[in-house]
Design an enzyme around this catalytic site. Sequence first.
Site, PDB file in Angstrom:
ATOM      1  N   HIS A   1      -1.541   3.808  -5.901  1.00 17.77           N
ATOM      2  CA  HIS A   1      -2.172   2.548  -5.502  1.00 17.77           C
ATOM      3  C   HIS A   1      -2.226   1.565  -6.665  1.00 17.77           C
ATOM      4  CE1 HIS A   1      -4.457   0.536  -2.295  1.00 17.77           C
ATOM      5  NE2 HIS A   1      -5.109  -0.052  -3.268  1.00 17.77           N
TER       6      HIS A   1
ATOM      7  N   HIS B   1      -4.038  -8.918   1.964  1.00 19.68           N
ATOM      8  CA  HIS B   1      -5.501  -8.936   1.956  1.00 19.68           C
ATOM      9  C   HIS B   1      -5.977  -9.927   3.009  1.00 19.68           C
ATOM     10  CE1 HIS B   1      -5.918  -7.352  -2.436  1.00 19.68           C
ATOM     11  NE2 HIS B   1      -5.658  -6.406  -1.560  1.00 19.68           N
TER      12      HIS B   1
ATOM     13  N   TYR C   1      -2.793 -17.386   6.047  1.00 18.15           N
ATOM     14  CA  TYR C   1      -1.892 -17.334   4.910  1.00 18.15           C
ATOM     15  C   TYR C   1      -0.782 -16.315   5.086  1.00 18.15           C
ATOM     16  CZ  TYR C   1      -5.156 -20.339   2.473  1.00 18.15           C
ATOM     17  OH  TYR C   1      -5.947 -21.394   2.107  1.00 18.15           O
TER      18      TYR C   1
ATOM     19  N   ARG D   1      -0.324  -1.926  -6.998  1.00 16.38           N
ATOM     20  CA  ARG D   1      -0.878  -3.154  -6.424  1.00 16.38           C
ATOM     21  C   ARG D   1      -1.754  -3.885  -7.446  1.00 16.38           C
ATOM     22  NH1 ARG D   1      -0.873  -4.008  -1.114  1.00 16.38           N
ATOM     23  NH2 ARG D   1      -3.071  -4.582  -0.842  1.00 16.38           N
TER      24      ARG D   1
ATOM     25  N   LYS E   1      -3.247  -1.665   7.342  1.00 19.34           N
ATOM     26  CA  LYS E   1      -4.655  -1.278   7.194  1.00 19.34           C
ATOM     27  C   LYS E   1      -5.505  -2.376   7.814  1.00 19.34           C
ATOM     28  CE  LYS E   1      -8.176  -0.148   3.747  1.00 19.34           C
ATOM     29  NZ  LYS E   1      -8.498  -0.087   2.296  1.00 19.34           N
TER      30      LYS E   1
ATOM     31  N   ARG F   1       0.832  -1.189   0.000  1.00 21.48           N
ATOM     32  CA  ARG F   1       0.000   0.000   0.000  1.00 21.48           C
ATOM     33  C   ARG F   1       0.875   1.250   0.000  1.00 21.48           C
ATOM     34  NH1 ARG F   1      -2.873  -3.653   3.323  1.00 21.48           N
ATOM     35  NH2 ARG F   1      -4.933  -4.137   2.426  1.00 21.48           N
TER      36      ARG F   1
END
Length: 413
Positions: free
Chosen positions: A340, A368, A378, A343, A270, A243
């Site tokens: 951004h 994520h 993960y 990404r 985030k 990010r």
Amino acid sequence: MLTDRACRNANCPPNKPRARFADSGGLYLEVAANGSKRWFAKYRFGGKEKRLALGNYPTVSLKDARDGRDVARKTREQGADPVQARRVARAVKTASAAITFEAVAREYHATKAEGWSTTHAKQWLRCCEKDLFPWVGSLPLAEVTAPVLLTTLRRVEARGATQLVRDLSEYAGQVFRYGIQSGKTIANPAADLKGAFKHHTVRHAAALVEPVRVGELLRAIEGYAGQPTTRAALELSALIFQRPGNVRAMEWAWIDLDAAMLTIPADSMKRVKAGKINGRPHFVPLAPRAVELLKDLQPLTGHGRFVFPSTRGDGRCMSENTIAGALLGMGFSREQMSAHGFRAMARTLIVERLPGVSPDVIEAQLAHGKAGPLGMAYDRAEFMEQRRALMQSWADYLEQLRAGATVIEFKAA
């Protein structure tokens, strides 16, 4: 009995502090030496004589005073003291006035903000203060009906801020639900506004996802003539696809060049506040080119906290506008590429051009969060070998594109 003319002509004798002029049923007009005239209703309650103030004449007319006397009589006949009943009514009115939309909203915010991220808590209150409180903040919560709230939100919609309208409607709904739960109101008018606003088109961050165009971008970054730290931030954004806020606020303390690892602390990610406090850090394996970039930067910024410090020398990190400005300077418009967008560029090309990479590994490297019982599984270290391989393959692919390698373009039939 008094007449309106008699009330107008009533005067206090010079030798008395006040004089009373009787009407009927205990009502009288009291005239003070200074000329002020006040209505009172005299009655007995609990064996004691009492009186109820009914206002000043002529603001309160003779007829209004008689009506007030009659109301007081009915109150007494029902077993209540008129003076005490008035005190209770005033207290209820004062309490109702305190239960305004703004008061309840601030109470809700104070209750919930501790569990929110600092950014969301500030944004929530700032939006309410700007676009809700000026219009409905002073109204009792129960008086903010669906039409009243709709009128307020229409002002925001008229500015073209269609996403903000939806955010504000959600914030208002949270306030009303809290009001219902705490006994301050019985309805949530925000729920009745579903479908009342203009359609909002979600605009994704601009990103280059065609290999040829990405190659052009990488060559433009290579030839960037601005600040060396900005050029490095651009290339590193492509290499690690984190990010923008995590890239520009990257700290030297997060980097282990010997282990080729960037470790972003949980509280800088985030995440909701609980995730920031209790979550694991995010690991970003660094390909050799990324390590090389950081080693080159050490003589320039390694003495300070941030890898990419502000050029103003104010102790802060690089501005959020620096990368966007550099992209514009290189000829890439805001509609073509954004900070951004690195990404989305990586996510798209890895899936399409790097076969055999597990989607779960990609999502983990993008940080994520995953829903369900596995949660953030993960992001655990046992996937680090796959993630190291991914970051190396991605760096190699970017180098091929930068060098102008022939790529196969898939076109719709």
